[in-house]
Scaffold this active site. Structure first.
Site, PDB file in Angstrom:
ATOM      1  N   THR A   1      11.021   4.154   3.971  1.00 41.21           N
ATOM      2  CA  THR A   1       9.801   4.946   4.115  1.00 41.21           C
ATOM      3  C   THR A   1       8.649   4.005   4.439  1.00 41.21           C
ATOM      4  OG1 THR A   1      10.536   6.686   2.624  1.00 41.21           O
ATOM      5  CG2 THR A   1       8.157   6.489   2.975  1.00 41.21           C
TER       6      THR A   1
ATOM      7  N   LYS B   1       7.725  12.504   5.996  1.00 43.44           N
ATOM      8  CA  LYS B   1       8.080  11.945   4.696  1.00 43.44           C
ATOM      9  C   LYS B   1       6.831  11.681   3.861  1.00 43.44           C
ATOM     10  CE  LYS B   1      10.030   9.951   1.237  1.00 43.44           C
ATOM     11  NZ  LYS B   1      10.869   8.761   1.205  1.00 43.44           N
TER      12      LYS B   1
ATOM     13  N   LYS C   1       2.842   3.524  -3.222  1.00 45.79           N
ATOM     14  CA  LYS C   1       2.867   3.042  -1.833  1.00 45.79           C
ATOM     15  C   LYS C   1       2.833   4.226  -0.877  1.00 45.79           C
ATOM     16  CE  LYS C   1       6.801   2.335  -0.060  1.00 45.79           C
ATOM     17  NZ  LYS C   1       7.820   3.098   0.696  1.00 45.79           N
TER      18      LYS C   1
END
Lengths: 303, 376
Positions: B179, B254, B322
């Site tokens: 990701t 995502k 993150k």
């Protein structure tokens, strides 16, 4: 002190059932979005209802289905053993009880008052004290979607009615706990709706298909009925009110007040409340609370 | 002894079904015959399955047969390429290890690399080959997957010294399931494609358990032909896959999903703490939520352990933060205010400063609690 109590077996709604017969005439105060639907439900299940609403015309459809009209809250209490109230906010809930021709004028021993409005704990306690000091029984029972959160001795007697209205009941202990539980749930719901709105708009602005986002969400760990139900209409900017935004914002405000009283940090809820406030300022208060989506999407360059 | 041919067919990008077909030994079944057998036995409807059962036949597979030719129903025309024979896997952390294991258990020929070599041992004992750099893995494989923790590692593994790009060439494919932000993905894509190879970004939705159970959701973008080729491999590791167009779209999807998730977890934490402070039982709150319109699997799964102040790591808090940071970056790029996500991000930062980076992201609830001890 509390204890939780899951709903007992479903009671058969045969009017020949003695406990149902005992509830012959039920009073219902407040025929807004919730009150009207709930009353219709009760009528359909064979209960006899006497209804009151501030705007009398809203009683008409219920009269067509067999309800009787009470001219004032006091008149309803006088006629009925148990009365359910479904008002929009603390002010309305208090006025119906304490106002002229209000509940207090006729409440007394042998009568029960079940308040399903969503109010703060202080309002609920005030009403409870006033009712019980006149000899009446009080039950605070705010609803969460199709669920009732409730307490007290009225619980057993009122079960047949609750069973019609909801699918699961929780017994939470002292007065105030039902109100609090309701506010916490609605606080999370309000924050979730904001997070969802931010996601839908970001997907759209990033060149993704918002419907695809709905499909992805539905497959994973954060899938939930609210996203599934509201997502498609939000994408169409359609916000037909099931739960008015102004009431959701009221609940967020009350939840933040609870947090304030107890020194609980709630930065996400605070941000969500600001968004609902902004939505009210945009004139969206009477639309469904999903209209908070407009506060995120109504920027320059949005589709 | 009959060999059993396992064929996973996808009728569309989203719907999967599985069929086991008995074949006499040493017979090569043509792919189209396999597919038609699938169609006649397996209904065209979405099936979500918990483990990896055979949904159409009661027979348990004893052997796997390597399928040489395979046609995917959902492309406009069946690709001429074979199913990739040699699979590479870079990055064997919480996600990479079970994903690679699922590929091996499905009969794939897998070559692995990990920065910490010891993490490769379980895979090697299952039959994987080990190479000492991403470059060597990529050079010896047809399709190489990468599952790294963050943009920096993803770039390093793909484009760094002895990185995968050095081993890529025409005819090969690189599927990055890490990701990362769109810019990083495009950077990696450029490096990979400059060698003549194909690139697919394919971040997943789902954490440790879905990875173990082969129930991941792939959000892919990039070279469509690589998507088609890698499809059967994605189907081994996951329950559904989406093809979203140009590189950057998978990354964006995502990040949007995880932005919503991070905000939801933060709000849920506020609710649990508030309920406790006002004298309610937070376990009852979890029950009440599970009955209504906001009931989500995440709340039911994590709620009970959060009430116990336990945070067993399925999705490390540092990765959730993150993702929120990258999502906020994406929102900034398109000039969209995201106050809820911003407020949630702050809570994760506080949690990190309390040393909870490697705990499950549900540990964000600790950020709301008053820290009583003073560290000197």
């Amino acid at each position: 002190m509390w204890h939780s109590h899951c709903l007992v077996e479903r009671i058969c709604f045969d009017p020949r059932n003695p406990s149902v017969r005992e509830m012959e005439e039920i009073g219902f105060l407040g025929l807004g979005i919730m009150g009207k639907a709930m009353s219709m439900n009760l009528l359909r299940h064979g209960f006899k209802l006497t209804v009151w609403n501030r705007t009398l015309s809203r009683c008409d459809e219920l009269v067509e289905h067999g309800a009787t009209i009470g001219e004032t809250p006091a008149a309803v209490i006088k006629k009925c053993k148990y009365t359910i109230a479904m008002l929009s906010d603390p002010a309305a809930a208090l006025s119906v009880v304490f106002g002229e021709d209000g509940v207090l004028e006729q409440i007394g021993s042998g009568k029960g008052y079940i308040d399903m409005s969503t109010v703060d704990a202080e309002t609920s306690s005030k009403i409870s004290e006033a009712i019980t000091s006149k000899g009446g029984s009080f039950l605070e029972a705010p609803v969460s979607g199709s669920k009732n959160l409730l307490r007290m001795a009225l619980y057993e007697a009122a079960l047949p009615a609750f069973d019609v209205l909801g699918k699961k009941s929780f017994f939470l202990g002292q007065v105030g706990n039902g109100a609090k539980m309701k506010l916490v749930v609605n606080m999370i719901m309000g924050s979730m709706m904001n997070a969802f709105s931010e996601g839908l708009v970001l997907a759209d602005k990033s060149g993704l298909n918002p419907q695809t986002l709905l499909d992805v969400l539905d497959l994973g760990a954060i899938a939930n009925p609210m996203f599934k139900m509201k997502g498609p209409s939000m994408i169409q900017s359609s916000y037909s009110p099931a739960f008015p935004l102004k009431h959701q914002q009221k609940d967020m405000r009350l939840a933040l007040a609870l947090g304030d009283e107890n020194e609980v940090p709630m930065p996400v809820a605070a941000a969500a409340n600001e968004a609902f406030k902004k939505a009210r300022g945009m004139g969206l208060g009477d639309l469904d609370f999903s209209a908070v989506h407009e506060t995120v999407s109504s920027g320059k360059g949005s589709s | 002894m009959a060999k059993i041919l396992m064929v996973k067919a996808s009728y569309s990008n989203h719907y999967l079904t599985t069929a086991a077909i008995l074949s006499p030994p040493n017979t090569a079944i043509s792919a189209s015959k396999a597919m038609s057998m699938c169609s006649s036995f397996c209904p065209r409807r979405p099936i979500s399955f918990r483990a990896k059962p055979i949904s159409c036949f009661p027979i348990k597979p004893k052997f796997w047969v390597h399928v040489k030719a395979f046609s995917s129903q959902d492309s406009t025309s069946p690709p001429k390429d074979e199913i990739p024979a040699r699979i590479g896997f870079l990055g064997l952390g919480i996600m990479g290890s079970p994903m690679a294991q699922n590929l091996i258990k499905a009969g794939c020929d897998v070559t692995v690399w990990n920065r910490t070599k010891s993490k490769c041992d379980p895979l090697i004992s299952l039959g994987a080959t080990y190479k000492s750099s991403p470059e060597e893995v990529a050079a010896s494989c047809d399709v190489t997957f990468a599952m790294l923790a963050d943009p920096e590692s993803a770039v390093d593994v793909a484009c760094g010294k002895h990185g995968a790009a050095n081993g890529m060439s025409s005819g090969k494919g690189y599927v990055d399931v890490s990701t990362v932000d769109g810019a990083t993905s495009k950077l990696i894509s450029t490096h990979i494609k400059s060698t003549g190879a194909l690139f697919l970004e394919a971040p997943v939705s789902g954490s440790k358990k879905p990875a173990e159970d082969g129930q991941l959701i792939f959000l892919t973008a990039g070279d469509k032909s690589l998507y088609d080729t890698a499809g059967p491999l994605l189907d081994i590791m996951g329950k559904s896959r989406f093809y979203l167009g140009d590189v950057g779209n998978g990354a964006a999807m995502k990040l949007v999903v995880n932005m919503i998730m991070g905000s939801m977890m933060a709000s849920f934490s506020e609710g649990l703490l508030l309920s406790e402070k006002v004298g309610l039982d937070p376990s009852v709150l979890v029950q009440v939520i599970s009955q209504g319109a906001i009931s989500a699997p995440m709340y039911s799964m994590k709620g009970p352990s959060m009430v116990q102040s336990l945070y067993p790591t399925a999705f490390p808090l540092k990765h959730q933060q993150k993702d929120l940071r990258l999502a906020l970056g994406l929102a900034e790029l398109v000039s969209q205010p995201t106050p809820i996500a911003a407020a949630a991000n702050e809570l994760y930062k506080v949690a990190k400063s309390r040393g909870l980076s490697d705990d499950d992201f549900s540990a964000v609830i600790e950020a709301l609690k008053v820290k009583m001890e003073q560290r000197s």
